[in-house]
Design a protein around this motif. Structure first.
Motif, short mmCIF file in Angstrom:
data_model
loop_
_atom_site.label_atom_id
_atom_site.label_comp_id
_atom_site.label_asym_id
_atom_site.label_seq_id
_atom_site.Cartn_x
_atom_site.Cartn_y
_atom_site.Cartn_z
N TRP A 108 0.81 -1.21 0.00
CA TRP A 108 0.00 0.00 0.00
C TRP A 108 0.85 1.27 0.00
CZ3 TRP A 108 -4.39 0.20 -2.04
CH2 TRP A 108 -5.25 -0.90 -1.97
N LEU A 124 0.36 3.86 -3.12
CA LEU A 124 -0.14 5.20 -2.83
C LEU A 124 0.99 6.24 -2.78
CD1 LEU A 124 -2.86 4.28 -0.18
CD2 LEU A 124 -3.16 4.77 -2.63
N TRP A 131 0.72 9.97 -5.03
CA TRP A 131 -0.67 9.83 -5.44
C TRP A 131 -1.22 11.16 -5.92
CZ3 TRP A 131 -3.60 5.66 -6.13
CH2 TRP A 131 -4.97 5.83 -6.27
N VAL A 150 0.41 9.44 0.06
CA VAL A 150 -0.76 9.37 0.95
C VAL A 150 -0.37 8.82 2.30
CG1 VAL A 150 -3.01 8.27 1.30
CG2 VAL A 150 -2.41 9.18 -0.95
N GLU A 189 -7.74 -4.57 5.24
CA GLU A 189 -8.36 -4.10 4.00
C GLU A 189 -9.86 -4.28 4.16
OE1 GLU A 189 -6.52 -6.42 0.90
OE2 GLU A 189 -4.76 -5.10 0.84
N CYS A 201 -9.92 -1.73 -0.09
CA CYS A 201 -9.23 -0.49 0.26
C CYS A 201 -8.46 -0.67 1.57
CB CYS A 201 -10.24 0.65 0.43
SG CYS A 201 -11.11 1.06 -1.09
N PHE A 214 -8.79 4.39 2.99
CA PHE A 214 -8.49 5.28 1.88
C PHE A 214 -9.11 4.68 0.63
CE2 PHE A 214 -6.01 7.00 -1.65
CZ PHE A 214 -6.11 8.36 -1.37
N GLN A 215 -10.04 5.40 0.06
CA GLN A 215 -10.75 4.95 -1.14
C GLN A 215 -9.85 5.22 -2.34
OE1 GLN A 215 -13.34 3.24 -0.83
NE2 GLN A 215 -14.28 3.18 -2.81
N PHE A 216 -8.98 4.25 -2.64
CA PHE A 216 -7.97 4.49 -3.68
C PHE A 216 -8.57 4.66 -5.07
CE2 PHE A 216 -8.35 -0.07 -3.51
CZ PHE A 216 -8.27 -0.47 -4.83
N ASP A 217 -9.73 4.06 -5.33
CA ASP A 217 -10.32 4.24 -6.65
C ASP A 217 -11.05 5.58 -6.77
OD1 ASP A 217 -12.37 3.47 -4.97
OD2 ASP A 217 -13.26 2.05 -6.35
N GLY A 234 -9.90 8.09 -4.61
CA GLY A 234 -8.81 8.97 -4.28
C GLY A 234 -8.93 9.83 -3.05
N TRP A 257 -9.79 9.99 1.57
CA TRP A 257 -10.04 9.34 2.85
C TRP A 257 -11.53 9.27 3.12
CZ3 TRP A 257 -6.27 6.86 5.23
CH2 TRP A 257 -4.95 7.22 4.97
#
Length: 172
Positions: free
Chosen positions: A81, A85, A88, A94, A105, A110, A124-127, A129, A131
């Motif tokens: 992770w 990230l 980012w 991040v 996860e 996430c 962290f909602q990486f898709d 982008g 928090w």
């Protein structure tokens, strides 16, 4: 209110007896817990009492749609992770070493991150982008919330699983 430490301890102690019974309740198969290992908390990752207690009682598992890695997988999950990230978008990194620890996860894959500085747990909602709202204002509060879900007009499967588990453990 359930004490998450007590539930985990009893769940792990009964897992070999409970596992075959949960197969009768297909919807309960999503949740598993592993017995504690002899691994120690990684020395270079910040820790707290609640995380230390969690891993003394179990070695991770699937708990209420959260995948908690085993201690042997924790370092690799953090490395993954931190790398994903890095740099980012326009905000830069991040996750910051010494400040963030990926502890699990969520059901969407996430990272669930404990911020050592603020003590908050957030995904962290990486898709998307960004928090998400705090899952807890500490690791202990996050775990307490997980093991004490709100009763809803239509209880979800995790709530029903905990009720079923309470009943199974009381029969002992």
């Amino acid at each position: 209110m359930r004490d998450w430490r007590d539930v985990i301890q009893r769940w792990v102690a009964q897992e070999s007896r409970i596992a075959p019974l949960t197969r009768q309740k297909v919807e309960f198969c999503a949740w598993t817990i592993s017995p504690p290992s002899s691994d120690q908390w990684p020395s270079y990752l910040p820790g707290c009492e609640a995380l230390q207690d969690f891993y003394r009682l179990c070695d991770g598992g699937y708990v209420n749609w959260f995948n908690w890695p085993s201690l042997s997988q924790l370092v690799e999950m953090n490395r993954k992770w931190f790398e994903l990230l890095r740099d980012w978008d326009k905000r830069g990194d991040v996750l910051l070493a010494g400040r963030h620890v990926v502890i699990a996860e969520d059901g969407g894959g996430c990272p669930v991150v404990w911020n050592v500085t603020t003590d908050r747990v957030r995904a962290f909602q990486f898709d998307g982008g960004d928090w998400e709202a705090p899952l807890g204002f500490s690791v202990d509060e996050f775990l307490t919330t997980i093991f004490n879900p709100d009763e809803k007009p239509e209880p979800d499967w995790w709530y029903l699983f905990l009720q079923w588990l309470d009943g199974q453990l009381e029969e002992e």
